[in-house]
Design a protein around this motif. Structure first.
Motif, short mmCIF file in Angstrom:
data_model
loop_
_atom_site.label_atom_id
_atom_site.label_comp_id
_atom_site.label_asym_id
_atom_site.label_seq_id
_atom_site.Cartn_x
_atom_site.Cartn_y
_atom_site.Cartn_z
N VAL A 208 1.14 -1.51 0.50
CA VAL A 208 0.01 -0.06 0.38
C VAL A 208 0.87 1.02 0.23
O VAL A 208 1.63 0.96 0.86
N GLU B 88 -7.58 3.12 -1.02
CA GLU B 88 -7.15 2.05 -1.83
C GLU B 88 -7.55 0.92 -0.85
O GLU B 88 -8.32 1.06 0.54
N ASP C 107 -5.85 -2.71 -9.97
CA ASP C 107 -5.53 -0.90 -10.20
C ASP C 107 -6.83 -0.35 -10.36
O ASP C 107 -7.53 -1.31 -11.88
N ARG D 92 -5.91 1.03 -6.02
CA ARG D 92 -5.42 0.03 -5.29
C ARG D 92 -6.61 -0.60 -4.80
O ARG D 92 -6.35 -0.39 -4.00
#
Lengths: 262, 262, 262, 262
Positions: free
Chosen positions: A205, B147, B196, B201
């Motif tokens: 991350v 993320e 992605d 992400r």
């Protein structure tokens, strides 16, 4: 009280080490070393107005204050010479300078054994990070299902981090080989299941605000075990340097890697 | 007290709903419906020895107990007919059966408006999961760096999970487009940086022991914001069913999706 | 481009704001203000060798560069005068100085309405912290079972933190009153169940290394929802200051509290 | 293949152990024992229609199938007799029944040494929980600043949990004594700083939805180390039972406590 000298006291790490020694109740700072500093005493410098400790220009001068421990945060060439000098003079080295060659390490270790001098050379002084890796390795013996989530600021270039890969390697030494996840699992978007390291998955991350964090997550039937290390600040290394100073005086040879003292 | 009938009371979800209604202090269970159950009263069944509530075979019989709310966990074909019947008889439907067609939904909604009857059809009754997605969408307006880490048991086939993709889609509606991470970042092992989705992400962890968990992690200069939902158990859906029952009696039309009641 | 001036540019917050404006692609720094700085241009100061921006001594001089927004990190007395001056000259104030009185706030707000000038005064510019509190309040409507865990460095004096208490107060406005835990629960060691705020429990962790973190943890049948904010660094406030600068130019009055812009 | 018999195969734990043995690739189930079961073979029972394994009524009958390991989840009186019998017949016992007296344990251990028979008696078979406690103890040597957060469902009566207290006791054996937090810290609401166990703080969270979780959180200068165990389900004990079965056949005496095998 352990009497300590700090070589390379003007660099970032050396300055932090100097302050740690000054603050530590079991340590006494008896001198610092830098060939390019013109002043003769720390109390002449703005950062240490009340600290009366001599600044040495050469390693030979250091002997006058009879230190027990020699902390070294210099450059590889100097670090090798300093460590050698310390051992020969029965001062225990605690060396954070990276970049010594294998041959140099072997030679220094031999000399330390001959002379019965304890010492420590460590590329990484973060006690918490080393414990995380040791615990992860131990848990991997019993829980072969494990994934690593490492989180860093978004200007880090490499993924996974070096620590994540090293952790996976250490677990791999003891873990029963196993491909994790369902045999027919399917990535709807490529990369969802992370990097594959011998069946263990690693997820990197990257976010602004984050510093350096790693979470090793084990799963077993009906349970989970998680080991996490958060590094907020360079100063975290100092716990390890202090630990090194306390331990080396009881050793009879040079060791490489903080993990050998934990 | 809201008077409630449960259709499909013998399935997993229907049985859980029946128990929730019995336990809830604001609800009164006035009947259950199943065309294939021969017994006439819940107290004839082993699971409900002390519950004196009639078991109906046909939807017409239900009218005799004048319910306010009709909970439906049946099959799509039956659910459509039941919902239609409930609306026409001014009973507010709360429908968890999935699989109604868009045309059916549109028709039922029209009828509910005409007759001024509130109701709810929801594919997902997990209040916590819906809030997580709403909060994530809101935060994505201010923090484009985000993320998702979703963690499930290791017999899940798809990665990322449907919830993770839906969360990303919702964030994408409001988020300033941005490719995250360092422009020159490099995967030393393929997949480390995850899936992605428009620069965001997504990382899918699969481990035995885990159930269904999702963490949406935002990063800003010097700070982080994390929203996490843990689902331990099918029973988590009942908070949403109960909420639906309380709210539909105050609505004047059928709505689709629990998020419209939060 | 929004043209911005920073008053109090030499304090910690003001300096951080100045850098934020210089780095932000939608902002143009047109001047800074400090009555005690002798230099006339930022490029005469060591921190800003290449930044050609005038340093003003008086607020009247600022008008020459026609700013859209006036960022103010000064002291209360000055902040009041500056904000008043900005409003009268149709410059939108973004004020982080704390300590204005209620009367001053009311008066400034009135004037801004009369003159149709947008502005923001905020005691806290951390967008993430404000979102955490808003989300917690929203979730408390549906999940009355909630505990707060806040974690800070170990030289913090007060427990719980101000943010934890404020979060509990905000949740209390919407939460169904409820004493949490088992009615007969027993503390084997006093304090184990934390501070009791109307039945919600607050736990204060104090550890070296930590900075400022808060986790609001909700529990429902079979599920959990967690909202966490991590503040690593004073710079986290700048996301909120930037947001304020972008929004105030579209407002028609002064608002108090960043939450009113989110 | 290790040949295993399960005594008490009809209780919750015994039934889970029976299934674990059947599923484990290194184990062979050669018999089960229950004096009150009338059927003679598992395949006569609804749960095990295809499992052809004899059901014994007396411990003497078990000898006919020559097991290597005797898993025992019975009641204390029976467990003592069974364990004694197993040892005398050179079958390695793995005993989860709690409630044996110290005298009984001592006697059984002596006998096992004399006869050179390995075995295990353990009050807790959760490998993850035992590792968490071991890791916490190890880390406490280097990080005296530590707080425990334990989270359980809200019908738990005691706070802190037994595991939390045991963890604190284990850390206390090696930790440098230290009162944590700021010397002048002040609780604005009583209990905020948690239970005080020799300066370490313990916080007990009780929420619906939670199961049994514990987080041991260490803080050092600039870093944090966290060890967390999540127990979702009774089945988590089986990892430890399986481990016991694999290890006891290589031991030469009875040991008490799973931690001695890790």
């Amino acid at each position: 009280m352990i009497k300590i000298v700090v070589a390379g006291f003007k660099g970032k790490m050396g300055a932090t080490a100097t302050k740690m020694v000054l603050d530590h109740e079991k340590f006494e700072l008896v001198g610092v070393l830098d060939p390019f500093e013109e002043k003769l005493n720390l109390n002449e410098l703005a950062e240490y107005p009340t600290v009366d400790v001599p600044i040495f220009k050469t390693k030979e001068e250091v002997l006058s204050v009879q230190p027990d421990v020699w902390i070294d945060f210099t450059i590889p060439k100097v670090a090798y010479e300093n460590t050698n000098f310390a051992i020969e003079n029965k001062i225990s080295p605690v060396v954070g300078t990276t970049g010594l060659t294998e041959a140099q390490l072997a030679e220094l270790t031999d000399r330390s054994k001959t002379l019965n001098v304890g010492g420590l050379i460590a590329p990484n002084f973060a006690v918490g990070a080393v414990l995380m890796m040791q615990f992860a390795q131990k848990a991997a013996e019993y829980f072969p299902d494990v994934e690593i989530i490492e989180l860093h600021h978004d200007n880090k270039l490499d993924a996974p981090s070096g620590t994540a890969i090293k952790t996976a390697e250490m677990m791999s030494e003891v873990r029963v080989k196993k491909i994790q996840g369902h045999p027919e699992e399917k990535e709807l978007i490529t990369g969802a299941r992370g990097a594959d390291f011998e069946g263990m998955r690693i997820h990197s991350v990257r976010l602004p605000g984050m510093i350096a964090h790693q979470q090793v997550q084990f799963g077993g039937v009906g349970e989970g075990l998680t080991i996490r290390h958060d590094s907020y600040d360079r100063s975290s290394f100092m716990t390890g340097v202090a630990l090194g100073c306390e331990k080396v005086v009881h050793l009879d040879k040079l060791v490489y890697g903080l993990e050998n003292l934990l």
